[in-house]
Design an enzyme around this catalytic site. Structure first.
Site, PDB file in Angstrom:
ATOM      1  N   CYS A 137     -26.195 -53.216 -14.508  1.00 22.20           N
ATOM      2  CA  CYS A 137     -25.294 -53.957 -13.612  1.00 22.20           C
ATOM      3  C   CYS A 137     -23.821 -53.602 -13.821  1.00 22.20           C
ATOM      4  CB  CYS A 137     -25.489 -55.457 -13.778  1.00 22.20           C
ATOM      5  SG  CYS A 137     -24.804 -56.076 -15.329  1.00 22.20           S
ATOM      6  N   LYS A 144     -55.425 -44.823 -50.575  1.00 20.61           N
ATOM      7  CA  LYS A 144     -54.918 -45.044 -49.213  1.00 20.61           C
ATOM      8  C   LYS A 144     -54.092 -43.840 -48.753  1.00 20.61           C
ATOM      9  CE  LYS A 144     -54.461 -49.144 -47.739  1.00 20.61           C
ATOM     10  NZ  LYS A 144     -55.059 -50.217 -47.018  1.00 20.61           N
ATOM     11  N   CYS A 183     -25.437 -57.373 -22.623  1.00 27.41           N
ATOM     12  CA  CYS A 183     -24.869 -57.576 -21.300  1.00 27.41           C
ATOM     13  C   CYS A 183     -24.934 -59.088 -21.080  1.00 27.41           C
ATOM     14  CB  CYS A 183     -25.722 -56.840 -20.269  1.00 27.41           C
ATOM     15  SG  CYS A 183     -25.395 -57.391 -18.596  1.00 27.41           S
ATOM     16  N   LYS A 196     -62.972 -44.233 -46.345  1.00 32.78           N
ATOM     17  CA  LYS A 196     -62.690 -45.665 -46.244  1.00 32.78           C
ATOM     18  C   LYS A 196     -62.581 -45.948 -44.741  1.00 32.78           C
ATOM     19  CE  LYS A 196     -59.738 -49.295 -48.089  1.00 32.78           C
ATOM     20  NZ  LYS A 196     -59.575 -50.034 -46.849  1.00 32.78           N
ATOM     21  N   CYS A 246     -23.038 -52.105 -18.994  1.00 27.15           N
ATOM     22  CA  CYS A 246     -24.481 -52.261 -18.809  1.00 27.15           C
ATOM     23  C   CYS A 246     -25.022 -51.152 -17.904  1.00 27.15           C
ATOM     24  CB  CYS A 246     -24.769 -53.632 -18.197  1.00 27.15           C
ATOM     25  SG  CYS A 246     -26.503 -53.825 -17.722  1.00 27.15           S
ATOM     26  N   TYR A 277     -72.295 -48.755 -46.553  1.00 24.41           N
ATOM     27  CA  TYR A 277     -71.882 -47.988 -47.733  1.00 24.41           C
ATOM     28  C   TYR A 277     -72.206 -48.635 -49.076  1.00 24.41           C
ATOM     29  CZ  TYR A 277     -67.946 -51.033 -46.548  1.00 24.41           C
ATOM     30  OH  TYR A 277     -67.179 -52.101 -46.190  1.00 24.41           O
ATOM     31  N   CYS A 293     -27.611 -60.118 -14.084  1.00 23.85           N
ATOM     32  CA  CYS A 293     -28.024 -58.719 -14.266  1.00 23.85           C
ATOM     33  C   CYS A 293     -29.504 -58.575 -13.869  1.00 23.85           C
ATOM     34  CB  CYS A 293     -27.819 -58.314 -15.717  1.00 23.85           C
ATOM     35  SG  CYS A 293     -28.507 -56.717 -16.126  1.00 23.85           S
ATOM     36  N   ASP A 347     -62.079 -47.551 -41.234  1.00 20.83           N
ATOM     37  CA  ASP A 347     -61.081 -48.532 -40.818  1.00 20.83           C
ATOM     38  C   ASP A 347     -61.664 -49.412 -39.709  1.00 20.83           C
ATOM     39  OD1 ASP A 347     -58.723 -49.803 -40.864  1.00 20.83           O
ATOM     40  OD2 ASP A 347     -57.542 -48.199 -39.955  1.00 20.83           O
ATOM     41  N   GLU A 377     -66.139 -41.277 -50.800  1.00 25.50           N
ATOM     42  CA  GLU A 377     -66.567 -41.396 -49.391  1.00 25.50           C
ATOM     43  C   GLU A 377     -65.423 -41.951 -48.546  1.00 25.50           C
ATOM     44  OE1 GLU A 377     -69.661 -43.934 -50.754  1.00 25.50           O
ATOM     45  OE2 GLU A 377     -68.777 -45.711 -49.839  1.00 25.50           O
TER      46      GLU A 377
HETATM   47  S1  IVH Z   1     -66.831 -50.617 -50.999  1.00 27.36           S
HETATM   48  C1  IVH Z   1     -67.126 -54.241 -53.827  1.00 27.36           C
HETATM   49  N1  IVH Z   1     -66.711 -48.569 -49.384  1.00 27.36           N
HETATM   50  O1  IVH Z   1     -62.344 -51.557 -47.407  1.00 27.36           O
HETATM   51  C2  IVH Z   1     -66.558 -53.113 -53.029  1.00 27.36           C
HETATM   52  N2  IVH Z   1     -65.433 -50.487 -48.813  1.00 27.36           N
HETATM   53  O2  IVH Z   1     -59.907 -52.559 -48.652  1.00 27.36           O
HETATM   54  C3  IVH Z   1     -67.004 -53.131 -51.651  1.00 27.36           C
HETATM   55  N3  IVH Z   1     -64.210 -50.276 -46.699  1.00 27.36           N
HETATM   56  O3  IVH Z   1     -63.466 -54.839 -47.924  1.00 27.36           O
HETATM   57  C4  IVH Z   1     -66.271 -52.228 -50.794  1.00 27.36           C
HETATM   58  N4  IVH Z   1     -64.905 -48.245 -46.207  1.00 27.36           N
HETATM   59  O4  IVH Z   1     -64.254 -53.605 -45.802  1.00 27.36           O
HETATM   60  C5  IVH Z   1     -66.271 -49.802 -49.630  1.00 27.36           C
HETATM   61  N5  IVH Z   1     -66.750 -46.670 -48.040  1.00 27.36           N
HETATM   62  C6  IVH Z   1     -66.325 -47.909 -48.270  1.00 27.36           C
HETATM   63  C7  IVH Z   1     -65.459 -48.581 -47.384  1.00 27.36           C
HETATM   64  C8  IVH Z   1     -65.021 -49.870 -47.708  1.00 27.36           C
HETATM   65  C9  IVH Z   1     -64.168 -49.268 -45.814  1.00 27.36           C
HETATM   66  C10 IVH Z   1     -63.474 -51.548 -46.577  1.00 27.36           C
HETATM   67  C11 IVH Z   1     -64.257 -52.782 -46.937  1.00 27.36           C
HETATM   68  C12 IVH Z   1     -63.451 -53.450 -48.019  1.00 27.36           C
HETATM   69  C13 IVH Z   1     -62.084 -52.898 -47.763  1.00 27.36           C
HETATM   70  C14 IVH Z   1     -61.185 -52.982 -48.973  1.00 27.36           C
END
Ligand code: IVH
Length: 692
Positions: A436, A339, A451, A132, A433, A243, A456, A134, A130
């Site tokens: 100036c 990542k 400069c 991640k 410069c 999540y 200036c 941000d 799923e």
């Molecule tokens: S699971 C015990 N699922 O990423 C594991 N984390 O870098 C719990 N995050 O602290 C995390 N999307 O804040 C999980 N689909 C996702 C996520 C997610 C973003 C964040 C979360 C975590 C951080 C770790």
């Protein structure tokens, strides 16, 4: 969440209520509004207009006002915070909030899979992958169908109670039908995010108010959760993805719902309960090869999403294996983050502008053919200095690869020489410069051309801009553009002129209404009372950053005490090395600088150190420095924690440093610290333990 019959019934009710507002039944109206909030914020398919929603919402408010005893805790009206939180209370999580292990490439994932197979004792594992998200992580507790608490991650063990603010996020239900699933208590985790569109609108509002814009939606979301006024949170259009179920208690006698046997099932359960879980975004994949392929494909699609993600999270789907594999003190062994790489794009380097900063340093800035990179259009990137241009062999007309490292500051990665046509030009650094015309000079040990003409124009304007800036005297409502304008009009020629501005003239200028002039007058007057360290920093002495200014100011009674300190005495302060001491000494032995300070004193600015009592705490006498990205704490909070316990924050690595706290992606500071045996290098988790 809602089945067809329910939707039909709720839509019929909606129509009825809109047509016959006098026949509304309060409990049903609440259900109708909850349904439309769900449609709008979770299902992303609103069934009524915003106007119609507002009409019904107003009805709710007036019915509840007439019968306050009928207001329920989960009524949509209860999202609106009516009290200002002055302080967030720290509350423990039911289960520690761990982080995730990171991976960056296929071999990392293969390695994770091998360990998972060994731990699980099976040859092939099914994963749930799923996004991640941000944003800022949150933890929610529901008991007997009601949201009872929401908090930030904090140090992973306890976080700040932000329930009132979380209630402003419409995709988080205030009540859920938990009992239907035999669940009595539920702790869940998720991420509060600000969509790209909401972020752009938010930054536009900041720009209009001449307030510094935020770098990315993550910062905006995290900052919003800590707002003192919940009403402000409501205006920011935050959203939340949920999540993970981290803890649950069943009602005595109830059997474990089938859905809780897999992670994907728990996402479905969360969805059924009314949360925006990544139910549609997730993918169930057998074997790591398929996961790797999915990661590669998904990475190219990240920009199509309406919100920011910085990778994917790969979770073992079978919950029984979560139990079996367990966790380290930092992360679970059943999940890993993949990542994404920094975003890159190619464009043409069209020309170079040489900008003169407040210390006279001349910085080459690449002007690029505008290119979109991760939703932001980039047309200008600093090339730092001449050496940078030579090392990367950058030429005018070159096709260059650019990157948004950490999604914040764009960088030029390299030029592509194979695409040269032959008419590209070597970049010539000017000898004089650009503002100036004074001859530029370069000290042997420095990479920058400077400069050195104190008169200036560019430097004077930049010095004024620095003086009023947020971390210096913080004179709001000034703005770079106004400073440049006032300078050109001859209204502002030096720093002291700020305090004798001709407001009558300014109020005749276009764009300066009564209100904005009043704001400016108030902000300027307020700045006179700023603490001493701010003024010291605002003077723009080379190498004196905010932290150094704080340290130095704490050793003074009056700013002009600095006239009497020798370089050696200055070096005895924590955080002050040879270079900084020389620079301060030099500054306070230039008659025109002393004259400037005396002039500021006569204009009523505060030159006295008011708070000289050192805090005595368990970190007294210890020096700290943070490097890399902290994942649990905001850096400014962590620094404040040190100072509150009597410790000091240094701005660089030196033998005076006692602790270097290392976050993610730490770089040169960590390398430097490794060479000094007396420095203790600790993780963020160690730091949290230490201060507790
Ligand atoms: S699971 C015990 N699922 O990423 C594991 N984390 O870098 C719990 N995050 O602290 C995390 N999307 O804040 C999980 N689909 C996702 C996520 C997610 C973003 C964040 C979360 C975590 C951080 C770790």
């Amino acid at each position: 969440m809602y089945n067809k019959d329910q939707i039909l019934a709720l839509q019929t009710l909606t129509k009825d209520f809109l047509q016959n507002p006098h026949n509304i039944e309060l409990a049903k109206l609440r259900d109708v509004l909850k349904f439309h909030e769900y449609q709008y914020y979770v299902a992303s398919s609103p069934l009524i207009s915003d106007y119609e929603y507002d009409l019904l919402y107003q009805q709710l408010l007036s019915l509840e006002a007439a019968s306050p005893s009928l207001v329920t805790k989960d009524s949509p009206s209860q999202r609106v915070g009516n009290s200002l939180n002055t302080n967030f209370e720290t509350v423990p999580h039911l289960v520690p909030m761990l982080s995730l292990e990171n991976s960056y490439n296929a071999p990392d994932l293969v390695d994770f899979d091998r360990k998972a197979q060994e731990g699980a004792g099976i040859p092939k594992i099914t994963y749930c992958v799923e996004p991640k998200f941000d944003g800022a992580s949150i933890s929610l507790i529901y008991e007997n169908d009601h949201l009872i608490r929401a908090c930030t991650r904090g140090d992973g063990i306890a976080g700040d109670d932000i329930t009132q603010n979380i209630k402003q996020i419409k995709s988080i239900p205030l009540s859920i039908p938990l009992s239907k699933y035999g669940i009595q208590q539920l702790e869940i985790r998720g991420e509060v995010i600000m969509s790209k569109a909401a972020f752009a609108a938010f930054n536009d509002r900041l720009k209009a108010k001449q307030i510094a814009t935020l770098a990315n939606p993550r910062n905006a979301a995290a900052g919003s959760l800590r707002m003192k006024d919940p009403k402000e949170v409501a205006e920011r259009n935050l959203d939340a993805f949920i999540y993970n179920i981290s803890f649950f208690n069943l009602i005595p006698g109830a059997v474990l719902p089938e859905l809780l046997k897999t992670h994907s099932g728990s996402l479905a359960l969360l969805w059924n309960l009314g949360f925006r879980s990544p139910q549609k975004e997730k993918s169930i994949i057998e074997g790591i090869e398929g996961v790797i392929e999915f990661c590669t494909v998904f990475e190219n699609k990240r920009d199509e999403l309406p919100y920011e993600i910085d990778g994917l999270v790969i979770k073992i789907n079978d919950m029984a294996l979560h139990e079996k594999l367990g966790m380290t003190s930092h992360h679970p062994r059943w999940a890993i983050a993949y990542k994404f790489k920094a975003r890159q794009a190619t464009t043409i380097l069209e020309h170079v502008e040489f900008q003169v900063g407040r210390t006279g340093a001349v910085t080459p800035v690449a002007k690029l053919q505008p290119v979109a990179i991760g939703g932001v259009t980039v047309s200008s990137i600093s090339m730092h200095n001449e050496e940078y241009i030579r090392e990367k062999d950058l030429r005018l007309g070159d096709t260059v690869i650019i990157e948004r490292a950490g999604d914040v500051i764009p960088q030029i990665v390299q030029s592509i020489p194979t695409l040269r046509k032959g008419d590209e030009k070597i970049i010539q650094f000017p000898a004089t410069c650009p503002v100036c015309n004074a001859t530029l000079e370069k000290e042997e040990i420095e990479a920058v051309w400077r400069c050195n003409n104190p008169l200036c124009t560019a430097q004077i304007v930049e010095r004024i801009i620095h003086f009023v800036s947020k971390d210096a005297m913080d004179i709001k409502s000034f703005g770079d553009a106004n400073i440049r304008k006032f300078y050109e009009l001859g209204l502002l020629k030096s720093i002291p002129d700020i305090y004798t501005l001709d407001f009558e003239k300014i109020s005749t200028l276009e764009g300066f209404g009564k209100k904005s002039v009043e704001n400016l007058i108030t902000a300027i007057a307020a700045s006179k009372k700023q603490p001493l360290y701010r003024l010291l920093y605002a003077l723009g002495i080379r190498f004196v950053g905010e932290t150094t200014a704080k340290t130095v100011a704490s050793h003074l009674n009056h700013l002009l005490d600095l006239k009497d300190f020798s370089e050696e005495q200055l070096q005895s302060f924590e955080d002050v090395g040879v270079k900084v001491a020389k620079s301060i000494f030099h500054f306070f032995h230039e008659p025109q600088n002393i004259q400037l300070i005396q002039q500021l004193a006569s204009l009523g600015l505060n030159l006295i150190q008011t708070n000289t009592t050192a805090v005595d705490g368990n970190l007294s006498g210890l020096n700290f420095l943070f490097t890399g990205t902290l994942t649990q704490l905001k850096r400014s909070d962590a620094e404040a924690m040190v100072e509150a316990r009597g410790g000091h924050i240094l701005s660089g690595v030196s033998s005076k440093l006692n602790y270097l706290v290392v976050g993610e992606d730490a770089g040169s500071k960590l390398e430097k610290a490794k060479k000094i045996a007396s420095i203790r290098i600790i993780t963020e988790a160690d730091f949290v333990e230490l201060i507790n």
